[in-house]
Design an enzyme around this catalytic site. Sequence first.
Site, PDB file in Angstrom:
ATOM      1  CG  HIS A  11     -35.289  16.280  75.237  1.00 32.65           C
ATOM      2  ND1 HIS A  11     -34.369  17.293  75.523  1.00 32.65           N
ATOM      3  CD2 HIS A  11     -34.921  15.225  75.999  1.00 32.65           C
ATOM      4  CE1 HIS A  11     -33.497  16.854  76.415  1.00 32.65           C
ATOM      5  NE2 HIS A  11     -33.803  15.600  76.712  1.00 32.65           N
ATOM      6  CG  HIS A  28     -32.268   8.534  72.637  1.00 30.06           C
ATOM      7  ND1 HIS A  28     -31.673   9.708  72.249  1.00 30.06           N
ATOM      8  CD2 HIS A  28     -32.676   8.726  73.926  1.00 30.06           C
ATOM      9  CE1 HIS A  28     -31.691  10.565  73.258  1.00 30.06           C
ATOM     10  NE2 HIS A  28     -32.298  10.003  74.277  1.00 30.06           N
TER      11      HIS A  28
END
Length: 248
Positions: free
Chosen positions: A53, A11
């Site tokens: 992100h 991730h």
Amino acid sequence: MPLKLPNIIGHRGAAAYAPENTLESIQTAADMGCKWVELDVKLSKDSVPMIFHDDDLDRTTNGHGPFAEKKFEDLRDLEAGSWFADGFAGIKIPTLEEAIEVILQRDLGVNLEIKPCPGREVETAEAMLDVLSQIWDDRDRLLISSFSHVSMETSMDMANDWYRGLLLDTEPMENWKELADYLNASTINIDGRTATRELIDDIMDTERQILAYTINDPQLARTLRQWGVDALFTDDPDTVTEDMFKAH
């Protein structure tokens, strides 16, 4: 044909061990044995696709304010490692192109999540796919996903033969099945920390692969595997490992 996925996907690289969404994090995931990584793609103000992100810069860089308001040159001046650990001081926000270069060098597959700043859903997908189409040719090692169905629709229009994954929030929208059909999604990516067995059964009924984010607890990983989840995103590929899938 279903996508041939590993059971474990790093991730944002290997976010428990290196600053998320950096080249160092991708390298770390590869060093730890990950076969695939997941990364987030956003656009600079002047439309350069970069790996990042948050909508704001504050958490993971020494910059402040909205990512979308900064040009590439400004973003490039920022430092994106010391928030994580002093040993990573000085590292930069990578471009999509730089990230893909490392992914190809390390022979990885990648799930690219289109993470548009508000109002840039189409533009982010277009810019990302323009870059990808020039440097990526292995459709079996690429999954494009997003919470934004507008970004996914753009992806479908521009690169229909690439695999798509529909991301579901903690509270999935009621029409997710219709949306998955419309987008011809190959995978449904769910929040494994809150997912119910009922939801997983419902997805299995659609015969799509199920990917669960972000699982760092081995016991939860085993439970989700037993329920039928195909692959797990983890920050910690040392703790949540491929071996957990071999027991079943």
